[in-house]
Design an enzyme around this catalytic site. Structure first.
Site, PDB file in Angstrom:
ATOM      1  N   GLU A 138      43.054  49.999  56.208  1.00 31.18           N
ATOM      2  CA  GLU A 138      42.901  48.709  56.868  1.00 31.18           C
ATOM      3  C   GLU A 138      43.031  47.557  55.874  1.00 31.18           C
ATOM      4  OE1 GLU A 138      39.774  51.518  58.758  1.00 31.18           O
ATOM      5  OE2 GLU A 138      40.904  51.312  56.890  1.00 31.18           O
ATOM      6  N   CYS A 166      35.359  52.178  58.564  1.00 32.93           N
ATOM      7  CA  CYS A 166      34.027  52.413  58.013  1.00 32.93           C
ATOM      8  C   CYS A 166      33.196  51.139  58.074  1.00 32.93           C
ATOM      9  CB  CYS A 166      34.119  52.929  56.578  1.00 32.93           C
ATOM     10  SG  CYS A 166      34.827  51.754  55.403  1.00 32.93           S
ATOM     11  N   CYS A 211      35.134  48.394  55.752  1.00 33.04           N
ATOM     12  CA  CYS A 211      36.386  47.862  56.293  1.00 33.04           C
ATOM     13  C   CYS A 211      36.130  46.963  57.499  1.00 33.04           C
ATOM     14  CB  CYS A 211      37.317  49.009  56.686  1.00 33.04           C
ATOM     15  SG  CYS A 211      37.991  49.899  55.267  1.00 33.04           S
ATOM     16  N   SER A 247      58.043  91.956  47.659  1.00 38.78           N
ATOM     17  CA  SER A 247      57.780  91.008  48.738  1.00 38.78           C
ATOM     18  C   SER A 247      58.649  89.757  48.680  1.00 38.78           C
ATOM     19  CB  SER A 247      56.301  90.576  48.692  1.00 38.78           C
ATOM     20  OG  SER A 247      56.006  89.946  47.463  1.00 38.78           O
ATOM     21  N   TRP A 276      62.238  87.939  49.058  1.00 39.64           N
ATOM     22  CA  TRP A 276      61.398  87.078  49.877  1.00 39.64           C
ATOM     23  C   TRP A 276      61.456  87.539  51.324  1.00 39.64           C
ATOM     24  CZ3 TRP A 276      58.295  83.863  47.345  1.00 39.64           C
ATOM     25  CH2 TRP A 276      58.674  83.412  46.096  1.00 39.64           C
ATOM     26  N   ARG A 278      50.496  73.483  51.148  1.00 35.18           N
ATOM     27  CA  ARG A 278      49.672  73.470  49.931  1.00 35.18           C
ATOM     28  C   ARG A 278      49.263  72.043  49.586  1.00 35.18           C
ATOM     29  NH1 ARG A 278      52.577  77.589  45.555  1.00 35.18           N
ATOM     30  NH2 ARG A 278      52.008  79.555  46.599  1.00 35.18           N
ATOM     31  N   LEU A 295      50.996  79.083  42.145  1.00 41.27           N
ATOM     32  CA  LEU A 295      50.099  78.437  43.111  1.00 41.27           C
ATOM     33  C   LEU A 295      50.103  76.923  42.953  1.00 41.27           C
ATOM     34  CD1 LEU A 295      47.039  80.881  43.164  1.00 41.27           C
ATOM     35  CD2 LEU A 295      49.066  80.861  44.642  1.00 41.27           C
ATOM     36  N   ARG A 353      55.747  72.770  44.623  1.00 42.08           N
ATOM     37  CA  ARG A 353      57.004  72.580  43.895  1.00 42.08           C
ATOM     38  C   ARG A 353      58.116  71.993  44.754  1.00 42.08           C
ATOM     39  NH1 ARG A 353      54.950  77.377  42.530  1.00 42.08           N
ATOM     40  NH2 ARG A 353      56.470  78.633  43.691  1.00 42.08           N
ATOM     41  N   SER A 391      38.660  90.150  53.981  1.00 40.03           N
ATOM     42  CA  SER A 391      37.244  89.806  53.778  1.00 40.03           C
ATOM     43  C   SER A 391      36.906  88.460  54.396  1.00 40.03           C
ATOM     44  CB  SER A 391      36.927  89.783  52.279  1.00 40.03           C
ATOM     45  OG  SER A 391      37.081  91.067  51.703  1.00 40.03           O
TER      46      SER A 391
END
Length: 364
Positions: free
Chosen positions: A49, A72, A81, A165, A167, A181, A201, A204, A302
């Protein structure tokens, strides 16, 4: 509606760069002309804002403002704001959704109305909710929003029986995965993925909507026994790496990993492994609002077994791998009866070349 859509586009420019604040966009319109645009800046800097008001200057008086999230009304890293909006002379404010933050929720709207500003709420609500889904869970619970992301073959495999794996998914799918990501504060993987694939990780390609990434997500490795190789790419990339270890790790291993720049997060072992629920809670204490779990099969299983997943993003490629010993994306104990299976809600389907991306939420 077109002005709120413009504000939405601006909000997406803030994704991945403003946590723990929400990504917000704002537009100021006068006589059907946009005179101010803004989106949330990194923490400690102007909110959407204020950026828009600074661009509009005197043109803000008597104009309408379109904001994706309720402004806010409290002092945090920056002033409220609502004060800036009221002082600017804005006559009308359109808010897509009220801020779920208990400190703000409805109070920002009330202050604007008390100042004589006309307020409308609700336009493009569902799209804004998706943009700030991590903020919503975090600000109301203190727990990060968790997305489970994986790519698999049509017969539900993530690798061949010998572990190959690369691709399964196509290049556009992989590029969009980098955008995902970028949207998250942290990327989580298990030690088996580090040992087998030695991944970076990092973001890119396809980071920010402008095509570049300004901020790398934190890497979180679940490594109960401190087996992360010291020459791993995750220890030699820009950005922060947190390695979650159990109290079974030797002092030597801890010292070696620390010397490589890793932040060690030691948690008491449960059945010999890192307590994932405690890990998620601890990451929340560090103002990590969203986590994308990328693998492998054991940690993904898990996370589902312990009910820690909020959203699923699955890329399905039209290939058949086969093999009884080929790994599936979700290991773990699993469920006993189909009626107890997780069923996704609010499902979206998108195509990338021949791949299909299916996303949905664990809780409706």
């Amino acid at each position: 509606m077109k002005y709120m859509q413009e504000a939405l586009s601006l909000a997406r420019l803030a994704e991945g760069n403003v946590s723990p604040n929400p990504a917000v966009g704002a537009i100021i319109v006068k006589d059907n002309v946009i005179v101010g645009r803004g989106y949330t800046q990194p923490p400690g800097n102007d909110h959407a804002e204020v950026v828009a008001l600074k661009e509009a200057k005197e043109e803000a008086r008597g104009a309408s403002m379109y904001i994706t999230l309720e402004p806010c009304c409290h002092y945090g890293r920056t002033p409220p704001c609502t004060d800036a909006i009221i002082k600017s002379g804005i006559s009308e404010v359109h808010i897509s959704m009220l801020d779920p933050n208990p400190v703000v929720n409805g109070k920002g709207r009330a202050l604007l109305e008390q100042a004589g500003i006309k307020v409308a709420v609700g336009e493009e609500h569902s799209r804004v909710r998706e943009i700030i889904e991590g903020h919503i869970k975090y600000i109301t619970t203190g727990i990060p929003f968790v997305t489970a992301k994986f790519a698999m073959s049509l017969d539900g495999k993530i690798a061949t029986f010998c572990g190959d794996s690369k691709w399964i998914s196509c290049e556009p799918s992989r590029c969009f995965s980098h955008h995902l990501r970028h949207r998250h504060d942290a990327i989580m993987a298990g030690i088996n993925t580090i040992l087998k694939d030695n991944p970076q990780l990092t973001v890119r390609c396809g980071g920010g909507r402008g095509g570049t990434s300004h901020k790398q997500p934190i890497r979180v490795i679940v490594d109960s026994y401190g087996r992360t190789p010291l020459d791993s790419q995750i220890l030699n990339e820009a950005g922060d790496t947190i390695i979650a270890i159990s109290d079974h790790v030797s002092e030597l291993n801890k010292r070696n990993l620390g010397d490589k720049g890793a932040q060690l997060l030691e948690l008491k072992a449960v059945n010999g492994f890192v307590n994932l629920e405690a890990l998620i809670e601890e990451l929340g204490k560090r103002e990590i609002t969203s986590i994308m779990v990328e693998g492998g099969s054991s940690i993904m299983g898990s996370m589902f077994d312990q009910g820690l997943v909020d959203k699923v993003v699955a890329f399905v490629a039209p290939v058949i791998i086969g093999g009884e010993n080929a790994r599936t994306p979700v290991g773990g104990q699993g469920i006993e009866k189909i009626q107890d299976a997780y069923r996704l809600h609010n499902i979206s389907i998108e195509q990338f070349e021949n791949d299909v991306m299916i996303s949905g939420y664990i809780r409706g």
